[in-house]
Design a protein around this motif. Structure first.
Motif, short mmCIF file in Angstrom:
data_model
loop_
_atom_site.label_atom_id
_atom_site.label_comp_id
_atom_site.label_asym_id
_atom_site.label_seq_id
_atom_site.Cartn_x
_atom_site.Cartn_y
_atom_site.Cartn_z
N GLN A 243 0.82 -1.03 0.09
CA GLN A 243 -0.13 0.08 -0.14
C GLN A 243 0.83 1.36 -0.02
O GLN A 243 0.65 2.14 -0.66
N ASN B 214 -6.20 6.49 -0.02
CA ASN B 214 -6.28 5.16 0.80
C ASN B 214 -7.55 4.53 0.73
O ASN B 214 -7.79 3.13 1.48
N ALA C 56 -7.93 1.02 -0.59
CA ALA C 56 -7.45 -0.28 0.44
C ALA C 56 -8.74 -0.74 1.45
O ALA C 56 -8.71 -1.62 1.89
N CYS D 181 -1.51 1.67 7.04
CA CYS D 181 -2.19 0.68 6.28
C CYS D 181 -1.48 -0.78 6.13
O CYS D 181 -2.11 -1.84 6.39
N THR E 80 -5.87 -0.57 8.39
CA THR E 80 -6.02 0.29 7.37
C THR E 80 -7.36 1.19 7.73
O THR E 80 -7.39 2.49 7.44
#
Length: 587
Positions: free
Chosen positions: A45, A351, A354, A531, A547
């Motif tokens: 990530q 993000n 994710a 994450c 995350t």
């Protein structure tokens, strides 16, 4: 006041805001590229966040170069705003065209280089376009013009991910993009997750069998690895079928197993030709963008845009030719505010794929991410369209009415665009409550930039906290997405506060502020790093995944932004600078 509002140079301003559209289109498209590159280049990530890093660090590098050159010669006064804009557009065009060889080479670092050059061109454009938008008319409506330009920027951010999603994944499937059936039992939901991942892997196997450009030994090796994973999935699915009344402990065990299987799948390195085939569609949107950049550059050179009068920038004489950032607290605190603002705006959405890919948030796959990306960036459009209403000369009653109508018109555009792309977005309708909350808060904020920035900073804190603690994750995700709404007013408010009282040094101050767009490349990396703890600590922290927990970073960012909105008007007052009504109530 009414007279001053009529001074906006609309024919010139409308030519300028085309550039703002491009910034948004490319910036939001990055959020579609991140999960795609993460999958095919086998990235963590934090590595995937290098996409944002390459793009936004270019703003810093470009601004530093611009500032160093401007120490010897005032670029804007020497070459003019139009020519400088055209150079920035040509540079971005070159970067866009580099996507062709980058896709042909299937090189992640080549793609980053291309994005860096696009961003480098954008840095030049930003330095010119922001102060120019403010100066194209009365100072009293400067922030409103910048907000209107931001609204066009946000139209680009709304359309960009939808179009790129269609190019990369084709038209959507409404059944595939529907939310999980809430009538399913816990064990049935887990089984669905296993079957969805199996379907994705089998699709890859089918495509690998048609691969004629890679080494057959490599192809067979990868097929064997993927099929082995499919066998494991089949075994787990069979186990679930034999255990329809599984208790919570057993369901939890199945859930942890699918997480491990997905992590293992994400490390599969596919043949280079196969990867090239999946990245070839990236080329066309950027070829079109490159051509558009060149056409707009030519148009700019022949447009009627006038350079601001030199005496306008010389209104405030500091008595010294030397300029120091540290002479202006509103500027150096504003630089940090821009760094944090751009950082949080980018980090929330960079993000988000994710987060939505985690089991607790529904396991949304790459091809169904675009609607959420467009809703987030569309939220900035909602806020900016609302804020731009004050640019227009209308009665108080009509103005107030439009502040309720325009946000929902913008929301309707977001829904319609996603529906036309073939996605089911019926679950988005609940977002109307967040829009209503935004409208109410915009009235509370009033027309003072500092007060409005402080209120929306506090709102951002509240939304992120609720996103972390709200038990229903189908609702919790909208608290995070609403960060776009409350970020929507921040750029013009921060920019207007930061350059207040700078006079002839406005151009230099602008380059410093644009340098701080670097935050869009740094803060997402920090959040992405958090994450990645999910790989080593799958049990998460405080009952949620790492995350999910990573959204504490936006909370910290919004705290500083609220502080800047609170303290800067007091600093300016001590300097004898009165801002007045420079920021619309729609902010």
């Amino acid at each position: 006041m009414e007279q001053s509002r009529a001074q906006t140079k609309w024919s010139q301003f409308l030519s300028l805001i085309v550039v703002f559209f491009f910034w948004g289109f490319v910036a939001a498209s990055n959020d579609i590229l991140i999960p795609v590159f993460k999958k095919w280049f086998v990235l963590s990530q934090v590595q995937s966040q290098l996409v944002a890093w390459a793009f936004y660090v270019a703003y810093f590098v470009g601004s530093v170069i611009f500032f160093i050159v401007s120490l010897k010669s005032d670029i804007l006064q020497k070459f003019g705003y139009k020519k400088t804009l055209a150079v920035g557009l040509a540079l971005s065009a070159f970067g866009a065209f580099l996507f062709v060889p980058a896709a042909a080479a299937a090189s992640f670092w080549f793609f980053l280089t291309a994005l860096f050059i696009v961003g480098l061109g954008f840095s030049v454009q930003q330095i010119v376009a922001n102060p120019l938008a403010i100066k194209m008319g009365s100072p009293e409506t400067g922030a409103h013009r910048l907000t209107l330009a931001g609204g066009i920027n946000s139209l680009g951010t709304t359309i960009g991910p939808i179009l790129l999603g269609i190019v990369l994944f084709g038209m959507g499937n409404k059944n595939d993009s529907k939310p999980k059936d809430t009538n399913l039992t816990k064990i049935e939901l887990v089984k669905d997750e296993y079957e969805a991942h199996k379907k994705e892997l089998l699709k890859n196997v089918a495509e690998l069998r048609e691969d004629r450009q890679d080494d057959p030994l490599k192809i067979n090796e990868v097929i064997a690895t993927v099929e082995q994973t499919v066998k494991v999935l089949d075994g787990q699915i069979a186990s679930i079928d034999q255990n329809p009344s599984a208790d919570d402990a057993q369901i939890d065990a199945y859930s942890k197993k699918i997480v491990k299987i997905k992590q293992k799948s994400s490390t599969i390195s596919y043949p280079i030709g196969f990867v090239k085939d999946h990245l070839k569609e990236v080329k066309m949107p950027f070829i079109v963008l490159g051509i558009a950049f060149i056409l707009v550059a030519i148009f700019m050179l022949f447009s009627k845009i006038e350079d601001p009068a030199k005496e306008e920038e010389a209104e405030i004489d500091e008595g010294s030719s030397k300029f120091s950032v540290f002479n202006y607290p509103q500027l150096y605190l504003g630089m940090l505010a821009i760094f944090i603002y751009v950082g949080v705006e980018v980090s929330i959405i960079s993000n988000l794929p994710a987060l939505l890919h985690t089991k607790e948030f529904g396991g949304v796959l790459e091809h169904n991410i675009a609607p959420f990306v467009s809703l987030y960036w569309g939220s900035l459009m909602i806020g900016r369209w609302n804020g731009s209403i004050n640019v227009f000369n209308m009665s108080k009653t009509v103005n107030m009415l439009m502040k309720f109508i325009i946000p929902f018109v913008a929301f309707g555009i977001i829904i319609l665009a996603n529906e036309l792309s073939g996605k089911d977005v019926s679950s988005f309708y609940i977002y109307a409550f967040w829009i209503l909350a935004f409208i109410i808060m915009s009235f509370i904020g009033g027309k003072a930039a500092g007060k409005t920035l402080m209120i929306f900073g506090i709102a951002g804190i509240v939304m992120m906290v609720l996103g972390l603690v709200y038990p229903d994750k189908e609702i919790a995700k909208y608290f995070f997405i609403s960060g776009g709404l409350f970020c929507s007013i921040m750029w013009p408010s921060i920019f207007d506060l930061a350059i207040a009282g700078l006079g002839k040094n406005t151009g230099k101050a602008s380059s410093f502020l644009v340098m701080m767009i670097l935050g869009g490349g740094i803060i997402p990396l920090i959040q992405g790093w958090i994450c990645d703890f999910d790989k080593t600590s799958p049990d998460g922290i405080m009952g949620i995944t790492w995350t999910h927990f990573s959204y504490v970073i936006p909370i910290l960012c919004f705290i500083y932004l609220a502080f800047y909105g609170f303290v800067t008007p007091k600093i300016l007052k001590k300097q004898g600078v009165v801002m007045g009504e420079t920021t619309s109530s729609g902010h």
